[in-house]
Enzyme design. Structure first.
Site, PDB file in Angstrom:
ATOM      1  N   MET A 329       0.849  -1.193   0.000  1.00 36.70           N
ATOM      2  CA  MET A 329       0.000   0.000   0.000  1.00 36.70           C
ATOM      3  C   MET A 329       0.877   1.233   0.000  1.00 36.70           C
ATOM      4  O   MET A 329       1.799   1.370   0.807  1.00 36.70           O
ATOM      5  CB  MET A 329      -0.916  -0.006   1.229  1.00 36.70           C
ATOM      6  N   GLU A 355       4.814   0.983  -5.939  1.00 39.20           N
ATOM      7  CA  GLU A 355       4.456   1.931  -4.876  1.00 39.20           C
ATOM      8  C   GLU A 355       5.272   3.218  -4.981  1.00 39.20           C
ATOM      9  O   GLU A 355       4.771   4.304  -4.675  1.00 39.20           O
ATOM     10  CB  GLU A 355       4.634   1.284  -3.499  1.00 39.20           C
ATOM     11  N   GLU A 377      -3.940   3.785 -10.873  1.00 41.01           N
ATOM     12  CA  GLU A 377      -3.285   2.489 -11.064  1.00 41.01           C
ATOM     13  C   GLU A 377      -2.721   2.309 -12.465  1.00 41.01           C
ATOM     14  O   GLU A 377      -1.639   1.736 -12.636  1.00 41.01           O
ATOM     15  CB  GLU A 377      -4.257   1.360 -10.728  1.00 41.01           C
TER      16      GLU A 377
END
Length: 724
Positions: A329, A355, A377
Site C-alpha cells: 500500500m 508503490e 493504477e
C-alpha cells in the site's frame, strides 16, 4: 445521545474574513455520505490512544473547516458502526498566531475500573480570552454496509469562508480499518501489533472524515501507545517526545483520507539509502535490509529523471506481518509491504517500484472518484514499467508485462467480455463497496490506454515530459479522466489537430467506456528472449507426445529462469488444468522437488496445479505449505481450489490444525469457503458466536476482491490478486 449547542457568542457576529478565490467543489462520490461539496477542509488533527488489550482505539479529531456557502445547517461526515462517537463540539477560528500552533491532547491516566475516556484537546488561547468551545448535537444514520453517516448540527449564522473547528471524541472497536494482532501473530511473538488499511473506504472507521479521494488536506497527529511499542505514520515529519510519552506526526502536503495510515509494534529501523529506511520486526530486519539496500534510491532517482522531483521527503518502507490483507500500500512517506513477499525477489522489486510510482501518480495526483481508479493504477503501472526499463532493461519489463497481461486475459475469460467491471470508467452503484471494483482491468487495461497515448506522440521521452508537466500542474489535487486527456491534447496540439481522440475503433471515449479487453496492447517483442523459452516448454508439455516432452524438458534447466518466467509457465499449465494424469505425473517427476525449493509465488502455483488435478502423491506438500503460511494471498487460493474439487475433507483437516495461527479475519473467510464447499449447515471450526456480526469486518476488507467471498464461482483470488 445528542447534546444541545450553547454558544456563548454567535459565530457570525464578527466581521467576515476576506473571501479567497473560489475552488471547484469536489467530484460527487456515491461511496461517501458526506457533505464535502459544502465545505473546504483545511487541516485535521488527531489525538489517538492505542489500547491493544481491549483492541480499541480512543481518538479525538479536530477538523479545521470553512463553509463554501453561508449558514450551512449541518456537517455530514462518513463514519462506521464500529466507531462510537462520545461528543461533538464547535470552536471559533483561532487568531492567526494561535492558528499556527497545533492543539495538544490530554490522555487519561490508566487505572482500574471503566475504560478511560478519549483524549481531550487543549488549545492555545490568547490571555484573557473566553472559552470558545460549545457542544453540538449529532446523530448517526445508516448509509451502506461499509459505513454510516454522521450529521453534526452547526451553529446558526455561520458565514461563508469563515474558518471554524469541529471537535469529535470517539472510540473505535473491531473497525475494518484497524487490524489488531496478538503477539503470536507476529514473527517475533514479543509484542502486540496494529496497523491500519484505509483503501478504499475503510478509514471512516478509523476517524470520521470526508472519505472520498476528491478531498485532500494536511494532517497532524499525537499518538500514545504502550511502552516499548514503536509507532509510525504516513507523515513527512515525526518525533517521539520522551517526557510526554507520545509520538508526534505531521503531513505537510494534502492527502485524501484513505492515505492516513498508522502502524505500531516491535519495529526497528535500518537505513538503506540517503532518504530511505526499512522498518521491520528485529528477526526480519537483516533480510529486508539486504534485499533493498541501495535499490530504493536507484528507483527514486530513475523516477525523478522521468517525472520530476520526489516531493514527499523520505521514502520509508515498513514490512508488516502476514495478516496484512494486500501485497503493498502506497501510504505516502511510508509504504506498507507484506513481509511474505520478501522471499520473492522479482515480485518484491516490482511491488515496491509500483508503490514508488504512486508517489507521483495516486498520491500527488489522485483519482477524484473510485469509478476512475485507473487514473492512479494505470498511470502508476506505466510509470513502474518506465522505471524498470531504465533500471533493468526492456526485456525484463516486457516479461513482467506479458505475465500480467496473461493474467488479464485469464480474468477476461472468466468474467466474460461484456462484464461491466472491465470498463475503465466503471459505474459505481450506490451501496457497492468501491473495493469490489479493484481488479486487473484497473491496472492493466489502464496501463494499455496510457501506453497507447505514449505511442500516439511517437516518443516515450516526449510522453515522459508530458507526464512531468501533468504532475506539476495537478500535484496535491484530485482529477478526473477528462483532466488527463485535455492536458494530453493541449501538450501535443499537433495530435489534437489530427483528432487522435476520435480515431475509428480507438476513440478515447471507447477506451474509457467499452467493456472487454484493451483496444490495443503493447509490442512486447523486446522480451522475446525471455518469453520464447516459456512458450516452447509449455508447448512441449501440452502438444508433444508425453515421453518426448519429458525427455526434452529434462534438458531445460528452469532453475536458471527468472521468477516471472517460471510463474508464467505454471500459470499456463494452470489455465490448462485439469491435465491428463500422465502429464501431471511426469511434471511432478521433473519439477516437484525443484519447485519446492523456490519462493512462495512459485510454490503456490505448482500446488494449485496439484490440487486442481487431484494429484495425491504431492498433497503432503500442500499440507506443509498451508501449515507454514499465515497470509491470505497464499492460503485463500489453495482453500478455494481444495473446496471446489474432491479434496474438501483434506482442506477441513488442515484448517482445523492451523486455524489458531491465522488472523481472525482470515479465519472467518476460510470458514466461509469451507462452509460453502462442504455444503449447507457446515460450520468448520467455528468459534463461539461464529462469523455473526464480525463478518462485517471481511466485507470491508480491500483484499476481498472478486470471487474471494464466493469460492464456488469460477474466479479465485489468485486470478485477480493485485497490490494497491
Amino acid at each position: 445521545m445528542a447534546a444541545q449547542c450553547c454558544c456563548r457568542k454567535a459565530p457570525g457576529a464578527e466581521a467576515a474574513p476576506a473571501r479567497p478565490p473560489p475552488e471547484p467543489p469536489p467530484a460527487l462520490d456515491v461511496a461517501s455520505a458526506s457533505s464535502a461539496q459544502l465545505f473546504r477542509l483545511r487541516h485535521l488533527q488527531l489525538g489517538l490512544e492505542l489500547r491493544p488489550e481491549a483492541r480499541e482505539l480512543a481518538g479525538c479529531l479536530v477538523l479545521e473547516l470553512c463553509a463554501l456557502r453561508p449558514a450551512p445547517r449541518a456537517l455530514v461526515l462518513d463514519t462506521h458502526p464500529a466507531l462510537r462517537l462520545h461528543s461533538a463540539a464547535f470552536r471559533r477560528a483561532p487568531a492567526a498566531a494561535a492558528a499556527e500552533q497545533p492543539c495538544a491532547f490530554a490522555f487519561a491516566a490508566p487505572g482500574p475500573g471503566p475504560a478511560s475516556p478519549p483524549p481531550l484537546p487543549t488549545f492555545p488561547e490568547a490571555p484573557g480570552a473566553e472559552p470558545s468551545c460549545c457542544p453540538l448535537a449529532f446523530r448517526v444514520d445508516p448509509f451502506t454496509d461499509y459505513g454510516s453517516s454522521l450529521t453534526v448540527t452547526l451553529p446558526p449564522e455561520l458565514q461563508a469562508h469563515q474558518p471554524f473547528q469541529v471537535i469529535l471524541r470517539y472510540t473505535s472497536t473491531d473497525a475494518p480499518a484497524i487490524w489488531w494482532l496478538d503477539p503470536e501473530l507476529t514473527y517475533g511473538s514479543a509484542k502486540p501489533f496494529v496497523f491500519t488499511q484505509g483503501h478504499s473506504v475503510c478509514n471512516r472507521s478509523f476517524f470520521p472524515c470526508f472519505d472520498t479521494p476528491a478531498v485532500k488536506c494536511t494532517y497532524s497527529a499525537v499518538v500514545k501507545a504502550p511502552l516499548g511499542v514503536q509507532v509510525l505514520m504516513s507523515a513527512t515529519q515525526s518525533a517521539y517526545v520522551e517526557e510526554e510519552g507520545v509520538y508526534r506526526f505531521r503531513m505537510e502536503h494534502p492527502v485524501p483520507a484513505y492515505l492516513v495510515a498508522l502502524v505500531a509494534g516491535d519495529l526497528q529501523p535500518a537505513d538503506i539509502g540517503p532518504r530511505s529506511r526499512v522498518w521491520a520486526e528485529p528477526c526480519l530486519l537483516p533480510m529486508a535490509t539486504s534485499k533493498l539496500s541501495g535499490a530504493v534510491e536507484q528507483w527514486l532517482s530513475a523516477a525523478e529523471r522521468l517525472y520530476g522531483p520526489y516531493m514527499w521527503g523520505r521514502y520509508d518502507i515498513v514490512f508488516l506481518p502476514p495478516s496484512f490483507p494486500i501485497v503493498a500500500m502506497e501510504n505516502p512517506c511510508l509504504t506498507f509491504v507484506i513481509s511474505s513477499i520478501l522471499e520473492c525477489d522479482e515480485f518484491l522489486v516490482i511491488d515496491v517500484i509500483h508503490e514508488v510510482a504512486h508517489s507521483w501518480f495516486g498520491n500527488a495526483v489522485t483519482n477524484a472518484t473510485w469509478e476512475e481508479m485507473w487514473l492512479s493504477e494505470g498511470l502508476a503501472t506505466y510509470a513502474q514499467r518506465r522505471i524498470t526499463t531504465e533500471t533493468y532493461g526492456a526485456a525484463f519489463t516486457c516479461l513482467e508485462t506479458a505475465f500480467r497481461l496473461d493474467a488479464l486475459h485469464r480474468q477476461m475469460k472468466l468474467l466474460g467480455e461484456d462484464s461491466p467491471v472491465s470498463k475503465l470508467q466503471v459505474k459505481l452503484e450506490p451501496g457497492v463497496n468501491p473495493s469490489h471494483l479493484m481488479n486487473l482491468f484497473t491496472y492493466e487495461k489502464g496501463y494499455c490506454f496510457v501506453y497507447y497515448l505514449s505511442q500516439l506522440c511517437g516518443d516515450p521521452q516526449r510522453f515522459d515530459d508530458f507526464l512531468r508537466a501533468y504532475v506539476e500542474k495537478y500535484k496535491f489535487t484530485s482529477v478526473v479522466a477528462q483532466d488527463l486527456l485535455d492536458s494530453f491534447l493541449s501538450f501535443f496540439p499537433e495530435l489534437k489537430e489530427q483528432s487522435v481522440d476520435c480515431r475509428a475503433g480507438l476513440e478515447f471515449e471507447r477506451w474509457l467506456n467499452a467493456t472487454g479487453p484493451p483496444l490495443a496492447e503493447p509490442d512486447l517483442s523486446q522480451g522475446s528472449s525471455l518469453t520464447r523459452p516459456v512458450e516452447a516448454l509449455f508447448q512441449l508439455w501440452t502438444a508433444a507426445p508425453l515421453d518426448q516432452a519429458a525427455a526434452s524438458a529434462s534438458s531445460i534447466d528452469i532453475s536458471k529462469w527468472r521468477t516471472f518466467q517460471t510463474a508464467l509457465f505454471l500459470d499456463r499449465l494452470l489455465d490448462g488444468s485439469p491435465l491428463p494424469q500422465g502429464v501431471v505425473t511426469s511434471l511432478s517427476e521433473c519439477y516437484s522437488a525443484l519447485l519446492d525449493s523456490m519462493n512462495a509465488e512459485i510454490r503456490i502455483r505448482w500446488l494449485q496445479i496439484v490440487v486442481r488435478n487431484d494429484y495425491y502423491p504431492d498433497l503432503h506438500r500442500v499440507r506443509r505449505f498451508l501449515e507454514s503460511q499465515m497470509s491470505r494471498m497464499y492460503t485463500i487460493p489453495l482453500y478455494e481450489d481444495l473446496c471446489t474439487g474432491a479434496l474438501k475433507s483434506f482442506a477441513l483437516e488442515v484448517f482445523c490444525q492451523t486455524q489458531g495461527r491465522l488472523h481472525p479475519n482470515l479465519r472467518r473467510t476460510i470458514q466461509q469457503i469451507l462452509s460453502q464447499g462442504l455444503g449447507p449447515g457446515a460450520e468448520p471450526g467455528a468459534e463461539q458466536g461464529g462469523a455473526g456480526a464480525d463478518a462485517a469486518v471481511d466485507t470491508d476488507t480491500p483484499a476481498l476482491l472478486l470471487g474471494d467471498e464466493a469460492p464456488s464461482s469460477a474466479i479465485s483470488l489468485r486470478d485477480v490478486n493485485v497490490s494497491a
